[in-house]
Design a protein around this motif. Structure first.
Motif, short mmCIF file in Angstrom:
data_model
loop_
_atom_site.label_atom_id
_atom_site.label_comp_id
_atom_site.label_asym_id
_atom_site.label_seq_id
_atom_site.Cartn_x
_atom_site.Cartn_y
_atom_site.Cartn_z
N GLY A 1 0.78 -1.23 0.00
CA GLY A 1 0.00 0.00 0.00
C GLY A 1 0.80 1.27 0.00
N SER A 2 2.13 1.18 0.14
CA SER A 2 2.96 2.39 0.15
C SER A 2 3.22 2.85 -1.28
N GLN A 3 3.49 4.12 -1.44
CA GLN A 3 3.77 4.72 -2.72
C GLN A 3 5.23 5.18 -2.75
N PRO A 4 5.86 5.07 -3.92
CA PRO A 4 7.24 5.55 -4.02
C PRO A 4 7.35 7.00 -3.61
N GLY A 5 8.30 7.30 -2.74
CA GLY A 5 8.53 8.66 -2.27
C GLY A 5 7.81 9.00 -1.00
N SER A 6 6.90 8.15 -0.53
CA SER A 6 6.17 8.44 0.71
C SER A 6 7.00 8.03 1.92
N ASN A 7 6.55 8.47 3.13
CA ASN A 7 7.27 8.14 4.35
C ASN A 7 7.22 6.65 4.65
N ARG A 8 6.17 5.97 4.20
CA ARG A 8 6.01 4.55 4.49
C ARG A 8 6.77 3.65 3.51
N GLU A 9 7.39 4.26 2.53
CA GLU A 9 8.06 3.43 1.51
C GLU A 9 9.12 2.53 2.12
N ASN A 10 9.82 3.02 3.12
CA ASN A 10 10.91 2.27 3.72
C ASN A 10 10.65 1.96 5.19
N ALA A 11 9.42 2.08 5.63
CA ALA A 11 9.11 1.85 7.04
C ALA A 11 8.88 0.37 7.29
N ILE A 12 9.61 -0.14 8.29
CA ILE A 12 9.49 -1.56 8.64
C ILE A 12 8.97 -1.63 10.07
#
Length: 445
Positions: free
Chosen positions: A31-42
């Motif tokens: 559900g994350s989009q490229p460039g968003s804060n959640r893109e790399n959130a684990i």
């Protein structure tokens, strides 16, 4: 993919790569989009699955640098600080605060074998024999590689901006550059006509592999398993190709004609030499036969030759006796009577006359006697094989002379009445004893 977890207060992520075919693939939370804060959130409680032949690379960027951690498959566990020793403090800090930690995750396929096709458009090469004619040549082939040293590969490439198409294009450019150089220099290196360059295709492929394996490993971090050249094509419609074909055909025709002339000359020379050798062989054989016939005649009429020789000696002696008055009736000055010379002449004349008288008496006696008193033919007479023909028969006296003259050797074949077949002279006891009369060589001074 994500799974809702009330305990965690959010989503748990299952980090894995399900791509059927890839070299490098970046994971993003569901559900994350490229460039968003959640893109790399684990998030806490997320699990990591790394298949055999894969490696997962965690990249965490901060102000003082970039941290990386590697998980080599097979691996299937929840993410904890113990799993990621390189990022332990970051993971622990984030999870203790109940917030996700930020990290880019890349999957690198270590088992994937990549095959890239390359094609080099027409470029000019020259025949070392005819440098005035350039021939356009195109080359097509494939390069096969994979990633073995993923740490070196990551060091050489930025994973966050990695583009497989651009990566393959860079490899094609390097391969094409080296292949073009090696093919262009092949005719001169192997001393082969341009139109026969494919005869050295294996040598060219080996040279390309040797030149590119180390280069691609050092510059791109890939392990090349093979570089193959499928075809080397000529532009047959180019003027250079047509001119070279014509010149080559003319040279081939001249070469065939020259070789034919050489072959004809060699054939005639061979026939001439064989004819000369045959004529010389016939001459030698004829002379040997004539000599053998002459010796056979002498042997058959040996007594007549002996009488003639004695007669000549007797005539010479009689002549000397008749000239005794002229040659022996003076002293050394030509005057006076020389009794010594006279006595010598009388002695010689008397002796020779006696010999002649004895010989004539023997002939007359032999003629007057009846045939029953004729001396018998010696029992020991042999036929001798000379130059492949039978000669004789000869008695032991004649055989002795023939042995002395070298006409008869120990290996000469002989035959006489009572023998079943021809045998070597040394095997006949009677003849073998004749070889003992040959005088030894004179001592060296």
């Amino acid at each position: 993919m994500g799974i809702f977890s009330k305990k965690a207060g959010g989503f748990m992520d299952q980090i894995r790569c399900d791509e059927p075919s890839y070299l490098i693939w970046k994971w993003r939370p569901t559900g994350s989009q490229p460039g968003s804060n959640r893109e790399n959130a684990i998030r806490r409680g997320s699990s990591l699955r790394v298949k055999d032949g894969e490696v997962a690379v965690f990249v965490y960027k901060q102000k003082d640098g970039t941290l990386q951690d590697f998980i080599v498959g097979p691996f299937d566990e929840k993410i904890k600080t113990a799993n990621l020793p390189g990022l332990a403090s970051i993971v622990g800090l984030a999870y203790d605060g109940g917030t996700p930690f930020q990290a880019e995750i890349y999957f690198i396929n270590l088992a994937k074998v990549i095959q890239i096709r390359f094609g080099i458009p027409y470029f000019d090469i020259f025949d070392p024999r005819f440098l005035d004619f350039s021939v356009p040549v195109a080359v097509r082939g494939t390069i096969t590689f994979q990633i073995n040293d993923y740490r070196e590969f990551i060091r050489l490439h930025r994973l966050n901006t990695f583009d497989l198409d651009a990566f393959q294009l860079e490899i094609r450019d390097v391969v094409s550059q080296h292949v073009k150089s090696i093919v262009a220099n092949a005719p001169a290196k192997y001393n082969v006509p341009v139109l026969q360059i494919e005869r050295y295709l294996n040598e060219i492929i080996l040279a390309v592999n040797e030149a590119l394996r180390i280069r691609l490993k050092d510059d791109f971090g890939i392990s090349v398993s093979g570089i193959d050249i499928g075809t080397i094509d000529f532009d047959q419609n180019s003027p250079g190709y047509k001119k070279l074909m014509q010149v080559t055909a003319d040279i081939a025709t001249q070469t065939i004609q020259a070789q034919s002339e050489v072959n004809i000359k060699e054939m005639f020379d061979k026939q001439r030499i064989e004819a000369e050798n045959y004529a010389e062989t016939l001459r030698i054989q004829r002379e040997e036969e004539q000599y053998a016939q002459h010796k056979q005649t002498q042997s058959a009429n040996f007594s007549v030759y002996q009488i003639e020789a004695q007669t000549e000696v007797g005539v010479a002696a009689a002549t000397a006796l008749g000239n005794m008055d002229t040659n022996s009736t003076g002293d050394s000055s030509g005057n006076g009577f020389n009794p010594v010379s006279m006595m010598a002449g009388m002695a010689i004349g008397g002796t020779m006359g006696q010999n002649i008288a004895n010989t004539m008496n023997s002939i007359l006696s032999a003629t007057a006697q009846p045939a029953a008193n004729t001396p018998p033919i010696p029992d020991c007479v042999y036929h001798v094989a000379i130059n492949g023909r039978a000669s004789g028969p000869f008695g032991k006296d004649i055989l002795s002379q023939m042995i002395l003259s070298g006409q008869v050797t120990e290996n000469t074949l002989v035959w006489t009445t009572g023998m079943a077949d021809w045998a070597k002279a040394q095997s006949i006891p009677e003849i073998r004893s004749l070889f003992n009369i040959i005088p030894p060589q004179l001592p060296q001074e």
